[in-house]
Write a protein that holds these residues in place. Structure first.
Motif, PDB file in Angstrom:
ATOM      1  N   PRO A  19     -38.823  -6.021  38.879  1.00  0.00           N
ATOM      2  CA  PRO A  19     -39.303  -5.644  40.210  1.00  0.00           C
ATOM      3  C   PRO A  19     -38.168  -5.103  41.078  1.00  0.00           C
ATOM      4  O   PRO A  19     -36.990  -5.299  40.792  1.00  0.00           O
ATOM      5  CB  PRO A  19     -39.844  -6.956  40.765  1.00  0.00           C
ATOM      6  CG  PRO A  19     -39.089  -8.023  40.028  1.00  0.00           C
ATOM      7  CD  PRO A  19     -38.852  -7.471  38.649  1.00  0.00           C
ATOM      8  N   ASP A  20     -38.556  -4.432  42.133  1.00  0.00           N
ATOM      9  CA  ASP A  20     -37.595  -3.880  43.074  1.00  0.00           C
ATOM     10  C   ASP A  20     -36.903  -5.020  43.822  1.00  0.00           C
ATOM     11  O   ASP A  20     -37.549  -5.789  44.537  1.00  0.00           O
ATOM     12  CB  ASP A  20     -38.314  -2.958  44.058  1.00  0.00           C
ATOM     13  CG  ASP A  20     -37.340  -2.274  45.002  1.00  0.00           C
ATOM     14  OD1 ASP A  20     -36.117  -2.393  44.760  1.00  0.00           O
ATOM     15  OD2 ASP A  20     -37.781  -1.634  45.963  1.00  0.00           O
ATOM     16  N   LEU A  21     -35.596  -5.147  43.642  1.00  0.00           N
ATOM     17  CA  LEU A  21     -34.865  -6.243  44.266  1.00  0.00           C
ATOM     18  C   LEU A  21     -34.549  -5.976  45.723  1.00  0.00           C
ATOM     19  O   LEU A  21     -34.297  -6.906  46.486  1.00  0.00           O
ATOM     20  CB  LEU A  21     -33.559  -6.495  43.499  1.00  0.00           C
ATOM     21  CG  LEU A  21     -33.707  -6.865  42.034  1.00  0.00           C
ATOM     22  CD1 LEU A  21     -32.347  -7.041  41.393  1.00  0.00           C
ATOM     23  CD2 LEU A  21     -34.530  -8.138  41.886  1.00  0.00           C
ATOM     24  N   GLY A  22     -34.533  -4.701  46.107  1.00  0.00           N
ATOM     25  CA  GLY A  22     -34.221  -4.376  47.496  1.00  0.00           C
ATOM     26  C   GLY A  22     -32.729  -4.189  47.694  1.00  0.00           C
ATOM     27  O   GLY A  22     -31.914  -4.849  47.031  1.00  0.00           O
ATOM     28  N   PRO A  23     -32.336  -3.303  48.586  1.00  0.00           N
ATOM     29  CA  PRO A  23     -30.912  -2.999  48.792  1.00  0.00           C
ATOM     30  C   PRO A  23     -30.110  -4.181  49.303  1.00  0.00           C
ATOM     31  O   PRO A  23     -28.948  -4.350  48.935  1.00  0.00           O
ATOM     32  CB  PRO A  23     -30.949  -1.852  49.806  1.00  0.00           C
ATOM     33  CG  PRO A  23     -32.279  -1.974  50.493  1.00  0.00           C
ATOM     34  CD  PRO A  23     -33.215  -2.506  49.465  1.00  0.00           C
ATOM     35  N   ASP A  24     -30.700  -5.029  50.148  1.00  0.00           N
ATOM     36  CA  ASP A  24     -29.956  -6.159  50.708  1.00  0.00           C
ATOM     37  C   ASP A  24     -29.526  -7.135  49.621  1.00  0.00           C
ATOM     38  O   ASP A  24     -28.390  -7.628  49.618  1.00  0.00           O
ATOM     39  CB  ASP A  24     -30.801  -6.885  51.761  1.00  0.00           C
ATOM     40  CG  ASP A  24     -31.049  -6.034  52.994  1.00  0.00           C
ATOM     41  OD1 ASP A  24     -30.253  -5.098  53.212  1.00  0.00           O
ATOM     42  OD2 ASP A  24     -32.026  -6.298  53.720  1.00  0.00           O
ATOM     43  N   LEU A  25     -30.440  -7.433  48.694  1.00  0.00           N
ATOM     44  CA  LEU A  25     -30.125  -8.367  47.616  1.00  0.00           C
ATOM     45  C   LEU A  25     -29.072  -7.783  46.681  1.00  0.00           C
ATOM     46  O   LEU A  25     -28.167  -8.490  46.209  1.00  0.00           O
ATOM     47  CB  LEU A  25     -31.402  -8.699  46.842  1.00  0.00           C
ATOM     48  CG  LEU A  25     -31.325  -9.878  45.860  1.00  0.00           C
ATOM     49  CD1 LEU A  25     -30.984 -11.157  46.598  1.00  0.00           C
ATOM     50  CD2 LEU A  25     -32.619 -10.029  45.108  1.00  0.00           C
ATOM     51  N   ILE A  26     -29.166  -6.503  46.401  1.00  0.00           N
ATOM     52  CA  ILE A  26     -28.183  -5.846  45.529  1.00  0.00           C
ATOM     53  C   ILE A  26     -26.796  -5.880  46.159  1.00  0.00           C
ATOM     54  O   ILE A  26     -25.793  -6.190  45.503  1.00  0.00           O
ATOM     55  CB  ILE A  26     -28.610  -4.389  45.239  1.00  0.00           C
ATOM     56  CG1 ILE A  26     -29.888  -4.375  44.404  1.00  0.00           C
ATOM     57  CG2 ILE A  26     -27.497  -3.644  44.517  1.00  0.00           C
ATOM     58  CD1 ILE A  26     -30.449  -2.996  44.163  1.00  0.00           C
ATOM     59  N   MET A  27     -26.732  -5.574  47.461  1.00  0.00           N
ATOM     60  CA  MET A  27     -25.445  -5.509  48.150  1.00  0.00           C
ATOM     61  C   MET A  27     -24.805  -6.881  48.339  1.00  0.00           C
ATOM     62  O   MET A  27     -23.584  -7.021  48.294  1.00  0.00           O
ATOM     63  CB  MET A  27     -25.627  -4.847  49.527  1.00  0.00           C
ATOM     64  CG  MET A  27     -25.987  -3.380  49.461  1.00  0.00           C
ATOM     65  SD  MET A  27     -24.687  -2.407  48.675  1.00  0.00           S
ATOM     66  CE  MET A  27     -25.464  -0.772  48.673  1.00  0.00           C
ATOM     67  N   SER A  28     -25.634  -7.901  48.539  1.00  0.00           N
ATOM     68  CA  SER A  28     -25.082  -9.220  48.856  1.00  0.00           C
ATOM     69  C   SER A  28     -24.891 -10.126  47.650  1.00  0.00           C
ATOM     70  O   SER A  28     -24.043 -11.026  47.677  1.00  0.00           O
ATOM     71  CB  SER A  28     -25.987  -9.925  49.876  1.00  0.00           C
ATOM     72  OG  SER A  28     -27.283 -10.141  49.327  1.00  0.00           O
ATOM     73  N   GLU A  29     -25.659  -9.894  46.570  1.00  0.00           N
ATOM     74  CA  GLU A  29     -25.614 -10.815  45.450  1.00  0.00           C
ATOM     75  C   GLU A  29     -25.154 -10.212  44.128  1.00  0.00           C
ATOM     76  O   GLU A  29     -24.634 -10.932  43.278  1.00  0.00           O
ATOM     77  CB  GLU A  29     -27.004 -11.453  45.241  1.00  0.00           C
ATOM     78  CG  GLU A  29     -27.502 -12.279  46.411  1.00  0.00           C
ATOM     79  CD  GLU A  29     -26.669 -13.529  46.646  1.00  0.00           C
ATOM     80  OE1 GLU A  29     -25.870 -13.895  45.760  1.00  0.00           O
ATOM     81  OE2 GLU A  29     -26.818 -14.144  47.715  1.00  0.00           O
ATOM     82  N   ILE A  30     -25.357  -8.925  43.935  1.00  0.00           N
ATOM     83  CA  ILE A  30     -25.035  -8.312  42.640  1.00  0.00           C
ATOM     84  C   ILE A  30     -23.691  -7.590  42.672  1.00  0.00           C
ATOM     85  O   ILE A  30     -22.779  -7.909  41.893  1.00  0.00           O
ATOM     86  CB  ILE A  30     -26.153  -7.346  42.203  1.00  0.00           C
ATOM     87  CG1 ILE A  30     -27.461  -8.111  42.018  1.00  0.00           C
ATOM     88  CG2 ILE A  30     -25.764  -6.632  40.909  1.00  0.00           C
ATOM     89  CD1 ILE A  30     -28.636  -7.264  41.596  1.00  0.00           C
TER      90      ILE A  30
END
Length: 216
Positions: A19-30
């Motif tokens: 599913p689409d994780l969203g930009p915020d989750l990618i930037m903060s966690e990945i």
């Protein structure tokens, strides 16, 4: 992070697309958990990623993640002995004494630069430069008969870096009288090579004093 794990788990269970994780989750966690080289490549994805990765906040997050874990070690060099200890709070008092692979007192070893556990050091009595891995007791003398690989205090600067072919290299800036000689040592080929660097004439004057550091 729990949200990310939940998304990955549900996707694997249902055998569907992630599913689409969203930009915020990618930037903060990945992205903050990726190695530095991968983060550098991620800057090319889009302007938004470039802006985020270049921010001071992202740099702080990335540094905190990279410093976690028991792999991080501290090397302590005293007058007569060397110790390696862990950065983990529970193990900080546990020290391992190591024997130097070169025949000098610990106080006669200068650390010029470090990168990924490798150290570039100089021996005070001969000014020879060496690449040293204290964890596996490995050491390579990178000085040769052509006067390459000898460090001159107060005028030279040294840095370790990794080139585009994943070769560890030592950059040695030798500052003479109105001259700058720049050499690069390849760990893969065990050879020195003169490289074009800092060609502008004003860098060659005595108005510039080089300092040691890590070259990124």
């Amino acid at each position: 992070m729990k949200k990310l794990k939940g998304c990955l788990y549900s996707a694997s269970e249902s055998n569907t697309k992630l599913p689409d994780l969203g930009p915020d989750l990618i930037m903060s966690e990945i992205l903050p958990r990726l190695p530095a080289k991968c983060v550098g490549r991620a800057k090319k994805v889009c302007k938004e990623w470039l802006s985020c990765i270049s921010s001071k906040e992202f740099v702080m997050m990335h540094c905190r993640h990279m410093c976690k874990g028991s792999r991080q070690k501290i090397l302590s060099i005293g007058q007569e002995s060397c110790f390696i200890s862990s950065t983990t709070v529970d193990l900080v008092d546990e020290k391992t004494m190591i024997t130097l692979p070169f025949h000098v007192r610990p106080s006669d070893v200068w650390i010029l630069s470090s990168l990924n556990g490798l150290l570039c050091v100089c021996l005070r009595n001969t000014f020879e430069m060496l690449i040293w891995n204290p964890l596996i007791r490995s050491c390579i003398n990178i000085s040769d008969s052509k006067s390459y690989g000898f460090f001159k205090i107060y005028s030279d600067a040294v840095g370790l870096y990794i080139d585009s072919s994943n070769d560890y290299r030592v950059l040695h800036i030798k500052h003479g009288r109105f001259t700058v000689d720049v050499m690069a040592y390849s760990r893969r080929t065990s050879h020195w090579k003169r490289i074009p660097f800092l060609q502008k004439r004003h860098y060659h004057t005595n108005g510039y004093v080089w300092s040691g550091g890590d070259f990124l």
